[in-house]
Design an enzyme around this catalytic site. Structure first.
Site, short mmCIF file in Angstrom:
data_model
loop_
_atom_site.label_atom_id
_atom_site.label_comp_id
_atom_site.label_asym_id
_atom_site.label_seq_id
_atom_site.Cartn_x
_atom_site.Cartn_y
_atom_site.Cartn_z
N GLY A 169 81.66 82.74 -41.20
CA GLY A 169 82.90 81.98 -41.14
C GLY A 169 83.52 81.97 -39.75
O GLY A 169 84.19 81.00 -39.37
N ALA A 171 83.86 85.65 -43.06
CA ALA A 171 84.79 85.80 -44.18
C ALA A 171 84.92 87.28 -44.50
O ALA A 171 84.07 88.08 -44.13
CB ALA A 171 84.24 85.03 -45.38
N GLU A 206 81.81 79.36 -37.96
CA GLU A 206 82.23 78.07 -38.54
C GLU A 206 83.59 77.65 -38.00
O GLU A 206 83.84 76.47 -37.77
CB GLU A 206 82.22 78.17 -40.06
CG GLU A 206 80.79 78.27 -40.61
CD GLU A 206 80.74 78.50 -42.12
OE1 GLU A 206 81.39 79.45 -42.59
OE2 GLU A 206 80.06 77.72 -42.81
N GLU A 212 74.88 84.49 -43.43
CA GLU A 212 75.19 84.44 -44.86
C GLU A 212 73.97 84.67 -45.75
O GLU A 212 74.06 85.31 -46.79
CB GLU A 212 75.83 83.10 -45.23
CG GLU A 212 77.27 82.94 -44.78
CD GLU A 212 77.43 82.44 -43.37
OE1 GLU A 212 76.45 82.48 -42.59
OE2 GLU A 212 78.54 82.00 -43.02
#
Ligand code: T1G
Length: 723
Positions: free
Chosen positions: A129, A90, A132, A152
């Site tokens: 992310g 992210a 992911e 994270e």
């Protein structure tokens, strides 16, 4: 189809039913459209430098996947990224702003609903992310050098876009949980082994993924939707205790941290709850962590770390010099550790000592260090051999002639250092960088002992140098920009976190440490015991307090320095004079038993302390934890304010990075200056004024910058922006 999801071009191009033209940028992006019988569309994310999943990228992905779904000429989709890496997560800069739709989950839901196989083409560092997104693909192929992870936890959050649910489904909880809790990436080979990737492809990963997609189309392989994979979870549903065993094995020290507990809970939900419900709860936990103080502090350090390596006032286009060979002068603890850093990074290094005996001792210590790491499983034996081959020991300073960079690590004595630099000036190549590893001394004075002060700077490593991440890079008055740039580049290459500082006694870290030490000693005389003082810091999250740290370093070191300068430290001096040198003699501020490094409070030390109080006519009293903590930390912050004001550190974040990476400051509180902003500067100013008055010590008076900011409602962080 050609889709580039980029910041420049947020709307992907119209799908085209022909191959991309050859040549130029388009070819470099390899946007190939396969024609029937297996038409493969390629979606390329292009958001330099790391393809972070910012809003425009998410919107572009949503659009691209929608059109790939609706285009009947497309049978399969490859998701790839341009530049140095597949999406590295992210966009962390968006965490402090209001969320903007579409969120990543929306993109992943669309991918999950795809009836056409999606293959991820991985390279670089698919992280957070980014991983992911890859987990929402049906298959994953990777370049051999790819490193995959969910980092994270290092930002005080947890994987918020399905990582806690899909990774356990794909590779099993026993493999997934350690990745989530450590945040460390795994190699492509490990990922192939545990099933995270389906194939390792040589050459261009996009081409490899296209070939893979064509194969699965030809074989009519079923869609492998990770969210539907339940078999690896069944075991835990039947044996919930097994989960606790995995937790016990994977949980590192998590004292004081909110994210690891939340991550464990989230992975537990993967087998306890239906996936939608688990995801809903994980999202709530994610938001709570993201908005909490710990994650804010850890994000601050993430960006401050990158900022600290950027020296202010660097002329644009300054290029570092090429470094192919290093020399380290001195084979003592520091010199040996520094030499290991170079060898670890694949840079040949010559260690130079004055006597054969000292050299052999130093080389033997290095070898022993490596052997210990091999024995612990941290290094392969052939890697150790490779590193040892890069290390050469000599007893002739002339050998410095071949080096692109020379790091001096002799005793901390000005005259000796000047002598070494005077000689180096005559030996070293004209374009060599000459660095001193001094931890206190005036780098400008050392530079003046040469005819080439622009080539001289400080590279202050922290002990043990092969382990500690911090590298204070001391910019002298004359240091040339490209010399500074070289030291920064070398620092990063050898795995350090460089922070550029100016010249002053003790630079940033040790100068602030000194401010803390003075109050630590005073509190012993007033009524505290070493374990009380150290306890106030370990409770806050430091790995150890000042007295345990002194025991580790050896009390005799400071004692010798004090004797030479006529300074005194009541308690420490008395302990040294009673033969208590710290861990090396089994007794110092604490007692140590059976070779253990755990400090045990010692009544003999208490007697020495009480006697010192009596000698000073001080009536001992009870000091509570809060007072102890504030008297340790606030003087240190105060010194930080002076350092900022003087420009010895360019930004408060630089000071925070120095304390987190060099002195064990708990990262989840963001370093001393970030923490001070959170506590509130007026409160710190008032407390310092009281402490100074009580101690009768003007040095503890609130620094002018602290006073100014406290009065104007400012903060250290905003001060930096205004400067
Ligand atoms: N967001 C925004 N900026 C980032 C960024 C990110 N994720 N990663 C890097 N940058 C910037 C960085 O500040 C620097 O900027 C430049 O990119 C180059 O970085 C939903 C919640 C990928 C291994 O934690 O570990 O996904 O200083 O100097 O050494 O669950 O960057 O040049 O202006 O570090 O080659 C998870 C963080 C996010 C990865 C590359 N991902 N990045 O290292 O370059 S949370 C991460 C890194 C998440 C999901 C969630 C490294 C790197 P500038 P660099 P590098």
């Amino acid at each position: 189809m050609q889709n580039r999801v980029s910041q420049r071009e947020t709307r992907p191009k119209t799908p085209q039913a022909h191959a991309a033209p050859r040549g130029g940028r388009k070819q470099a992006l390899s946007q190939v459209v396969e024609l029937r019988p297996g038409a493969v569309a390629v979606i390329v994310v292009d958001n330099p430098p790391v393809n972070a999943l910012k809003h425009a990228v998410r919107a572009g992905l949503l659009d691209a996947f929608t059109r790939a779904r609706d285009d009947k000429s497309i049978d399969a989709i490859v998701l790839a990224a341009a530049g140095r890496t597949f999406m590295a997560g992210a966009d962390i800069t968006e965490f402090d702003k209001p969320p903007q739709a579409p969120g990543l989950i929306e993109v992943l839901d669309l991918m999950d609903a795809s009836k056409k196989p999606i293959v991820a083409a991985l390279h670089g560092t698919p992280l957070g992310g980014g991983l992911e997104v890859a987990l929402a693909c049906h298959y994953r192929v990777a370049a051999p050098t790819t490193r995959l992870g969910l980092p994270e936890i290092k930002l005080g959050i947890l994987p918020g876009a399905g990582g806690t649910q899909r990774l356990p489904r794909l590779i099993g909880i026993d493999k997934a949980l350690p990745m989530i809790l450590s945040g460390d990436p795994i190699s492509a080979a490990q990922a192939l082994d545990n099933g995270l990737v389906d194939e390792i492809v040589e050459g261009d990963p996009t081409q490899g993924a296209i070939a893979f997609a064509r194969r699965i189309l030809a074989e009519k392989r079923p869609l492998r939707r990770v969210r539907d994979m339940e078999d690896k979870l069944e075991f835990y549903r039947a044996n919930p205790n097994a989960f606790d065993e995995v937790v016990a094995k994977s949980a590192k020290r998590t004292r004081g941290l909110a994210a690891p507990a939340a991550a464990i809970e989230s992975v537990r939900w993967s087998f306890e709850l239906p996936m939608e419900e688990a995801e809903r709860r994980v999202r709530a936990k994610f938001a709570e962590l993201r908005d909490g103080d710990q994650s804010k502090a850890q994000r601050h350090i993430f960006f401050a770390e990158r900022e600290a390596a950027k020296a202010p006032n660097m002329p644009a286009g300054t290029k570092p010099r090429e470094i192919n060979r290093a020399a380290v002068i001195g084979a003592g603890t520091m010199g040996g550790g520094i030499a290991m850093c170079f060898a670890n990074a694949g840079i040949p290094v010559t260690i130079i000592e004055t006597s054969r005996e000292a050299l052999d001792r130093g080389l033997a210590t290095i070898k022993k260090n490596y052997q210990n790491t091999v024995a612990r499983g941290g290094l392969k034996a052939d890697d150790m051999e490779r590193r040892l081959k890069l290390l050469t020991g000599v007893t002739d300073l002339e050998a410095a002639r071949d080096a692109d960079i020379v790091v001096e690590a002799v005793f901390e004595e000005m005259d000796l250092k000047k002598q070494v630099f005077g000689k180096l000036d005559k030996i070293a190549r004209p374009d060599a960088v000459l660095a001193t590893n001094t931890s206190y001394l005036n780098v400008n004075e050392i530079a003046k002992s040469t005819q080439r002060s622009p080539s001289v700077l400080g590279m202050h490593f922290f002990s043990p140098a092969n382990v500690m991440r911090l590298l204070e890079i001391v910019r002298g008055a004359d240091t040339a920009p490209d010399v500074l740039a070289t030291a920064i580049a070398v620092g990063r290459k050898i795995g350090k976190v460089p922070a550029v500082v100016g010249v002053c006694h003790g630079f940033v870290g040790n100068r602030m440490l000194h401010a803390r030490g003075i109050e630590a000693e005073r509190m012993l005389l007033e009524g505290a015991l070493p374990q009380d003082v150290d306890g106030a810091l370990t409770e806050f999250g430091f790995p150890m307090g000042p007295f345990a740290m002194s025991d580790l370093a050896g009390l005799d070191v400071g004692w010798r320095v004090r004797k030479a300068s006529g300074a005194k430290a009541e308690v420490a001096d008395a302990l040294v004079e009673a033969g208590r040198y710290g861990q090396k003699t089994g007794r110092g501020f604490y007692r140590y038993e059976g070779g253990s490094r755990s400090p045990i409070p010692d009544p003999d030390t208490e007697r020495v302390i009480v006697e010192a109080s009596v000698r000073h006519g001080i009536k001992r009293r009870n000091l509570d934890r809060k007072e102890i903590f504030e008297r340790l930390i606030f003087p240190l912050i105060n010194e930080g304010a002076r350092i900022l004001d003087e420009g010895v550190a360019a930004r408060p974040g630089d000071i925070d990075v120095i304390w987190v990476y060099g002195y064990g400051w708990p990262v989840w509180t963001g370093g001393p200056m970030h923490y001070a902003d959170r506590v509130g500067l007026p409160y710190i100013r008032d407390r310092l004024a009281e402490i100074a008055a009580r101690a009768g010590n003007a040095k503890l008076e609130p620094a002018p910058l602290l006073t100014k900011l406290a009065q104007s409602g400012g903060k250290f962080s905003t001060y930096a922006k205004a400067a």
